[in-house]
Design an enzyme around this catalytic site. Structure first.
Site, mmCIF file in Angstrom:
data_model
loop_
_atom_site.group_PDB
_atom_site.id
_atom_site.type_symbol
_atom_site.label_atom_id
_atom_site.label_comp_id
_atom_site.label_asym_id
_atom_site.label_seq_id
_atom_site.Cartn_x
_atom_site.Cartn_y
_atom_site.Cartn_z
ATOM 1 N N SER A 183 -4.234 -13.045 2.178
ATOM 2 C CA SER A 183 -3.385 -12.940 0.993
ATOM 3 C C SER A 183 -2.024 -12.433 1.426
ATOM 4 O O SER A 183 -1.864 -11.913 2.544
ATOM 5 C CB SER A 183 -4.008 -11.955 -0.001
ATOM 6 O OG SER A 183 -3.106 -11.573 -1.019
ATOM 7 N N TYR B 39 -8.447 -4.315 -2.326
ATOM 8 C CA TYR B 39 -8.087 -5.698 -2.009
ATOM 9 C C TYR B 39 -7.307 -5.747 -0.695
ATOM 10 O O TYR B 39 -7.586 -6.584 0.171
ATOM 11 C CB TYR B 39 -7.255 -6.268 -3.162
ATOM 12 C CG TYR B 39 -6.949 -7.744 -3.069
ATOM 13 C CD1 TYR B 39 -7.944 -8.684 -3.314
ATOM 14 C CD2 TYR B 39 -5.672 -8.207 -2.772
ATOM 15 C CE1 TYR B 39 -7.668 -10.043 -3.246
ATOM 16 C CE2 TYR B 39 -5.387 -9.550 -2.700
ATOM 17 C CZ TYR B 39 -6.390 -10.472 -2.944
ATOM 18 O OH TYR B 39 -6.111 -11.820 -2.879
#
Length: 272
Positions: free
Chosen positions: A142, A155
C-alpha cells in the site's frame, strides 16, 4: 515476464476490485487464470467474465489465513494448470484505529489476512514459480507501506512488513539466479469496496470513513490493473499506483523522518 500469453496467473482476492480488474486484464492478454477468494460466488463471477473474454479461468474458495489450505490450493492449481508463472498476493483488508483504540481481536484479524496471507501464498507457490522458468511474484502492499499515518498503525505494520519481505525475496531470487521477478505493489486510494468492508476502532463511524475514502479515491481498479501489469513486465521492484501513492513515496525520501510532521499537521487540520 515480457508478456502474459499462456502464462498461468494466480490471483488472491479476485472476487472484486483490483483482483477482478487484474484477472480481466490478464484474460485479455491471453493468460490462464487461477482465481481465489473467500466468497466463491464473487470469484466465480470473475472467472465467468474472464471466460467471456476468451481465457481459461477457474474459481477457488480460499481463506488466505489458513496455511494448510494455501498449500493445498497450490497443489490444486498445479494439477489443473501446471506450474504457476505469476502470483499476485492481492487479498487484503483495512482497519482504522489508533494504537490506544486497537483491540487484539482486530489486530490479529488484519495481520492474519494482510501479512500472513502474503507469507503463506509466497511460500506455497514459490517452488512452482521458480520451476516455471519465467515467473513473477507481486505482493500488494500500500502507499501506507511507504509512510506511516495516524490511525493506521496496524495496517501500516502489515504493509511495511509486506514491503520488507518482498524486497528481501527479490534480492534472494537475483542472488540465486532464479528466473523470477519480484515486485511490491503500492496502491494509493483505488475505488474499490475495501473501505466499506473495513473495521474501525473506538466510536468511529465506519460508513462515514468509507464515504470519505470514495470521495478521495481517484484511481479506478481498471487503471490500477494496467499499471500493475506494466510494472510486472518491466520487472519493477516497486510499483506505485496513483498520484497519491507517488506523493507519499516522495515524502520520506525528501524529508526523512520529518515527513511525520507533515502528515501529523495534515491530520490535525482534518480533525479540527
Amino acid at each position: 515476464m515480457k508478456n502474459f500469453q499462456d502464462k498461468v496467473a494466480v490471483i488472491t482476492g479476485a472476487g472484486a476490485g483490483i483482483g477482478r480488474a487484474l484477472a480481466l486484464e490478464l484474460a485479455r492478454n491471453g493468460a490462464r487464470l487461477a482465481l481465489s477468494g473467500r466468497d466463491l460466488a464473487n470469484v466465480s463471477e470473475t472467472a465467468a467474465l474472464c471466460e467471456q473474454a476468451g481465457a481459461k479461468a477457474r474459481a477457488y474458495k480460499l481463506d488466505v489465513t489458513d496455511r494448510a489450505a494455501f498449500y493445498a490450493h497450490a497443489e490444486e492449481v498445479h494439477t489443473d494448470f501446471g506450474p504457476a508463472n505469476l502470483l499476485v498476493n492481492n487479498a487484503g483488508v483495512s482497519l482504522t484505529a489508533t494504537v490506544e483504540e486497537l483491540s487484539w481481536e482486530d489486530f490479529e484479524w488484519i495481520v492474519n489476512i494482510n501479512f500472513w496471507g502474503v507469507m503463506y501464498g509466497t511460500k506455497a507457490f514459490l517452488p512452482q514459480v521458480i520451476a516455471s522458468g519465467d515467473g513473477h511474484i507481486a505482493n500488494v502492499s500500500s502507499m501506507f507501506g511507504l509512510a506511516a499515518c495516524p490511525s493506521q498503525g496496524a495496517y501500516n505494520a502489515t504493509k511495511f512488513g509486506i514491503r520488507g519481505f518482498t524486497d528481501a525475496l527479490r534480492q534472494e531470487m537475483k542472488i540465486a539466479g532464479h528466473p523470477v521477478g519480484v515486485s511490491s505493489v503500492h496502491p494509493g486510494m483505488v475505488k474499490t469496496e475495501i473501505a466499506w468492508k473495513a473495521r474501525a476502532g473506538g466510536d468511529r463511524d465506519r460508513d462515514a470513513l468509507a464515504a470519505n475514502f470514495d470521495r478521495l479515491a481517484k484511481t479506478t481498479p481498471e487503471a490500477a490493473a494496467k499499471i500493475i501489469l506494466r510494472g510486472i513486465q518491466k520487472d519493477k521492484a516497486k510499483i506505485l499506483v496513483g498520484a497519491d501513492a507517488r506523493v507519499i513515496d516522495l515524502l520520506p525520501r525528501l524529508f526523512g523522518s520529518g515527513y511525520q510532521r507533515i502528515i501529523t499537521a495534515q491530520m490535525k487540520n482534518e480533525v479540527n
